[in-house]
Design a protein around this motif. Structure first.
Motif, PDB file in Angstrom:
ATOM      1  N   ARG A  94       0.792  -1.228   0.000  1.00 25.66           N
ATOM      2  CA  ARG A  94       0.000   0.000   0.000  1.00 25.66           C
ATOM      3  C   ARG A  94       0.824   1.279   0.000  1.00 25.66           C
ATOM      4  N   LYS A  95       1.914   1.304   0.755  1.00 24.68           N
ATOM      5  CA  LYS A  95       2.709   2.520   0.879  1.00 24.68           C
ATOM      6  C   LYS A  95       4.188   2.167   0.862  1.00 24.68           C
ATOM      7  N   LYS A  96       4.991   3.161   0.544  1.00 24.19           N
ATOM      8  CA  LYS A  96       6.431   2.972   0.518  1.00 24.19           C
ATOM      9  C   LYS A  96       7.056   3.829   1.618  1.00 24.19           C
ATOM     10  N   GLU A  97       7.909   3.216   2.427  1.00 23.01           N
ATOM     11  CA  GLU A  97       8.529   3.929   3.548  1.00 23.01           C
ATOM     12  C   GLU A  97       9.571   4.932   3.054  1.00 23.01           C
ATOM     13  N   PRO A  98       9.877   5.934   3.883  1.00 18.78           N
ATOM     14  CA  PRO A  98      10.871   6.935   3.489  1.00 18.78           C
ATOM     15  C   PRO A  98      12.248   6.310   3.283  1.00 18.78           C
ATOM     16  N   LYS A  99      13.001   6.885   2.375  1.00 16.92           N
ATOM     17  CA  LYS A  99      14.399   6.491   2.186  1.00 16.92           C
ATOM     18  C   LYS A  99      15.140   6.824   3.466  1.00 16.92           C
ATOM     19  N   GLU A 100      16.120   5.988   3.835  1.00 13.85           N
ATOM     20  CA  GLU A 100      16.912   6.228   5.037  1.00 13.85           C
ATOM     21  C   GLU A 100      18.361   6.514   4.680  1.00 13.85           C
ATOM     22  N   VAL A 101      18.968   7.416   5.450  1.00 14.14           N
ATOM     23  CA  VAL A 101      20.398   7.690   5.349  1.00 14.14           C
ATOM     24  C   VAL A 101      21.010   7.459   6.727  1.00 14.14           C
ATOM     25  N   GLY A 102      22.322   7.225   6.766  1.00 17.13           N
ATOM     26  CA  GLY A 102      22.979   6.814   7.994  1.00 17.13           C
ATOM     27  C   GLY A 102      23.301   7.901   9.001  1.00 17.13           C
ATOM     28  N   SER A 103      23.474   9.132   8.545  1.00 15.45           N
ATOM     29  CA  SER A 103      23.902  10.179   9.475  1.00 15.45           C
ATOM     30  C   SER A 103      23.362  11.532   9.040  1.00 15.45           C
ATOM     31  N   GLU A 104      23.497  12.510   9.929  1.00 13.85           N
ATOM     32  CA  GLU A 104      23.077  13.868   9.601  1.00 13.85           C
ATOM     33  C   GLU A 104      23.894  14.435   8.443  1.00 13.85           C
ATOM     34  N   ALA A 105      25.182  14.111   8.393  1.00 15.75           N
ATOM     35  CA  ALA A 105      26.034  14.595   7.299  1.00 15.75           C
ATOM     36  C   ALA A 105      25.548  14.049   5.953  1.00 15.75           C
ATOM     37  N   GLU A 106      25.199  12.772   5.909  1.00 15.08           N
ATOM     38  CA  GLU A 106      24.651  12.184   4.680  1.00 15.08           C
ATOM     39  C   GLU A 106      23.311  12.815   4.325  1.00 15.08           C
ATOM     40  N   LEU A 107      22.517  13.107   5.351  1.00 18.27           N
ATOM     41  CA  LEU A 107      21.217  13.720   5.111  1.00 18.27           C
ATOM     42  C   LEU A 107      21.361  15.121   4.518  1.00 18.27           C
ATOM     43  N   VAL A 108      22.308  15.904   5.034  1.00 17.54           N
ATOM     44  CA  VAL A 108      22.560  17.240   4.489  1.00 17.54           C
ATOM     45  C   VAL A 108      22.910  17.131   3.007  1.00 17.54           C
ATOM     46  N   GLU A 109      23.825  16.237   2.668  1.00 16.80           N
ATOM     47  CA  GLU A 109      24.243  16.078   1.271  1.00 16.80           C
ATOM     48  C   GLU A 109      23.092  15.604   0.391  1.00 16.80           C
ATOM     49  N   TYR A 110      22.304  14.653   0.884  1.00  9.65           N
ATOM     50  CA  TYR A 110      21.180  14.153   0.105  1.00  9.65           C
ATOM     51  C   TYR A 110      20.169  15.276  -0.157  1.00  9.65           C
ATOM     52  N   LEU A 111      19.841  16.028   0.888  1.00  4.42           N
ATOM     53  CA  LEU A 111      18.876  17.115   0.729  1.00  4.42           C
ATOM     54  C   LEU A 111      19.372  18.175  -0.244  1.00  4.42           C
ATOM     55  N   LYS A 112      20.656  18.526  -0.148  1.00  4.95           N
ATOM     56  CA  LYS A 112      21.220  19.545  -1.039  1.00  4.95           C
ATOM     57  C   LYS A 112      21.152  19.107  -2.501  1.00  4.95           C
ATOM     58  N   ASN A 113      21.267  17.823  -2.772  1.00  2.00           N
ATOM     59  CA  ASN A 113      21.358  17.316  -4.140  1.00  2.00           C
ATOM     60  C   ASN A 113      20.040  16.797  -4.719  1.00  2.00           C
ATOM     61  N   ASN A 114      18.956  16.843  -3.951  1.00  2.00           N
ATOM     62  CA  ASN A 114      17.694  16.275  -4.425  1.00  2.00           C
ATOM     63  C   ASN A 114      16.531  17.234  -4.177  1.00  2.00           C
ATOM     64  N   GLU A 115      16.069  17.864  -5.233  1.00  2.00           N
ATOM     65  CA  GLU A 115      14.924  18.774  -5.161  1.00  2.00           C
ATOM     66  C   GLU A 115      13.696  18.020  -4.650  1.00  2.00           C
ATOM     67  N   GLY A 116      12.993  18.607  -3.704  1.00  2.00           N
ATOM     68  CA  GLY A 116      11.778  17.998  -3.154  1.00  2.00           C
ATOM     69  C   GLY A 116      12.018  17.093  -1.961  1.00  2.00           C
ATOM     70  N   ALA A 117      13.273  16.898  -1.580  1.00  2.00           N
ATOM     71  CA  ALA A 117      13.578  16.050  -0.430  1.00  2.00           C
ATOM     72  C   ALA A 117      13.358  16.830   0.861  1.00  2.00           C
ATOM     73  N   LEU A 118      12.848  16.151   1.871  1.00  2.00           N
ATOM     74  CA  LEU A 118      12.569  16.761   3.167  1.00  2.00           C
ATOM     75  C   LEU A 118      13.115  15.860   4.262  1.00  2.00           C
ATOM     76  N   GLY A 119      13.802  16.443   5.236  1.00  2.00           N
ATOM     77  CA  GLY A 119      14.362  15.672   6.341  1.00  2.00           C
ATOM     78  C   GLY A 119      14.354  16.480   7.621  1.00  2.00           C
ATOM     79  N   TYR A 120      14.942  15.911   8.669  1.00  2.00           N
ATOM     80  CA  TYR A 120      14.936  16.557   9.979  1.00  2.00           C
ATOM     81  C   TYR A 120      16.309  16.467  10.632  1.00  2.00           C
TER      82      TYR A 120
END
Length: 138
Positions: A94-120
């Protein structure tokens, strides 16, 4: 013996207070800098629901302290309950879970490089200027 029990309880309560005291900042890579979401909309996005914006959720790994705080303050479920929910959703397709990254540093890089990405993040992470703060949760 009572002294040890009291020390253990004090330690547990101080850890819970420390975790609950940390602020969470929800950020997104979006060209629309006016987007503001409330806690329920963020929860819906991370639990596979729909929101009125083209954003997709990116979560930290389950062993991350910031994820524990986010789950408590925003999702309102424990990690085991969330894992159980996603197991059911995967099984039924029915639904697909959010993509996961290992650390805040990886999350910063992922968000910077992917339009529409949202994280915390916690407040101890420097948020790049190209990301938009969507919500701050005390």
């Amino acid at each position: 013996m009572k002294l040890y029990l009291i020390l253990i309880l004090i330690t547990l309560f101080s850890c819970v207070h420390k975790a609950s005291a940390k602020e969470i900042i929800v950020v997104a890579n979006t060209s629309d800098k006016s987007i503001q979401l409330n806690r329920q909309q963020i929860r819906n996005l991370f639990m596979g629901g729909a929101i009125p914006y083209d954003l997709h959720a990116i979560a930290l790994s389950p062993d991350n302290e910031t994820r524990l705080i986010f789950n408590t303050k925003v999702i309102g479920l424990t990690e085991s309950r969330i894992q159980s929910y996603w197991a059911q959703m995967r099984f039924t397709g029915r639904k697909k879970e959010p993509k996961e990254v290992g650390s805040e540093a990886e999350l910063v890089e992922y968000l910077k490089n992917n339009e529409g990405a949202l994280g915390y993040f916690g407040t101890d992470v420097d948020i790049p200027s190209e990301l938009t703060v969507i919500l701050t949760i005390n």
